[in-house]
Design a protein around this motif. Structure first.
Motif, short mmCIF file in Angstrom:
data_model
loop_
_atom_site.label_atom_id
_atom_site.label_comp_id
_atom_site.label_asym_id
_atom_site.label_seq_id
_atom_site.Cartn_x
_atom_site.Cartn_y
_atom_site.Cartn_z
N PRO A 124 -6.37 1.37 3.48
CA PRO A 124 -5.70 0.89 2.27
C PRO A 124 -6.26 -0.43 1.72
N VAL A 178 -3.45 4.95 -2.07
CA VAL A 178 -4.34 5.76 -1.24
C VAL A 178 -4.00 7.21 -1.54
N TRP A 189 -13.32 6.78 2.40
CA TRP A 189 -12.42 7.85 2.80
C TRP A 189 -12.43 8.00 4.30
N SER A 202 0.85 -1.20 0.00
CA SER A 202 0.00 0.00 0.00
C SER A 202 0.88 1.25 0.00
N PRO A 220 -8.99 4.69 -2.29
CA PRO A 220 -9.31 5.20 -0.96
C PRO A 220 -8.65 6.57 -0.79
#
Length: 189
Positions: A159, A98, A166, A2, A123
């Motif tokens: 993640p 992200v 969000w 991530s 995200p």
């Protein structure tokens, strides 16, 4: 893996950027953060300082082994965040990206090109900023995507969650801005 993406002009980079980057690594459990030093912001008329100066300053400010200061937007030739994200997702299909931003950006996120695509495809982690917390909470993007907001206590899950999702984090804030640093005129020294 991530990777958090923190985009901006970083004109100049400062401790506030470094602070939210460290918080993102910790609070979202990210493996890495990439600073996407933008060639220019389509929403700002002002031309930023030369890319090499901004990247050098970023590296001085953010000396962390899990943070990369990158000019990838310039190398990809992308101008808008959604376009950059599409290219990165194609280049790195196994990476969970992200998008990271301050509350000041959430307040005007609906002005970004393809902002809804961004919300539906990655995200998004939002950090409180001095003077922008209330404005951000009432922002169009925050209202339209309210049902997809992750409680801050569950931020480590961000993640790994399927967008749209969000999170808004109230973290200790560093009251400093690139505008104020430029006004002093001493940042390249």
């Amino acid at each position: 893996m991530s990777i958090g993406l923190l985009g901006g002009s970083f004109d100049p980079a400062h401790e506030g950027h470094a602070h939210i980057t460290r918080e993102a690594l910790k609070r979202f459990g990210l493996d890495r953060v990439w600073w996407l030093v933008s060639p220019g912001n389509p929403l700002k008329a002002r031309q930023p300082a030369p890319m090499a100066d901004r990247i050098a300053r970023g590296r001085r400010v953010m000396g962390h082994p899990r943070v990369v200061i990158s000019d990838i937007e310039a190398r990809l030739g992308t101008r808008y965040t959604a376009e950059t994200l599409q290219r990165l997702m194609a280049l790195y299909p196994g990476v969970r990206f992200v998008w990271l931003m301050g509350a000041d950006n959430l307040a005007q996120f609906h002005l970004w090109q393809d902002w809804e695509w961004i919300m539906h495809n990655v995200p998004v982690g939002v950090f409180a900023r001095p003077g922008a917390r209330l404005e951000a909470r009432g922002a169009r993007a925050a209202e339209e995507f309210a049902r997809f907001r992750l409680p801050s206590q569950a931020a480590l899950l961000l993640p790994r969650m399927q967008p749209p999702v969000w999170a808004f984090l109230d973290v200790p804030m560093v009251n400093i801005s690139s505008t104020a640093i430029r006004a002093r005129g001493d940042w390249r020294a």
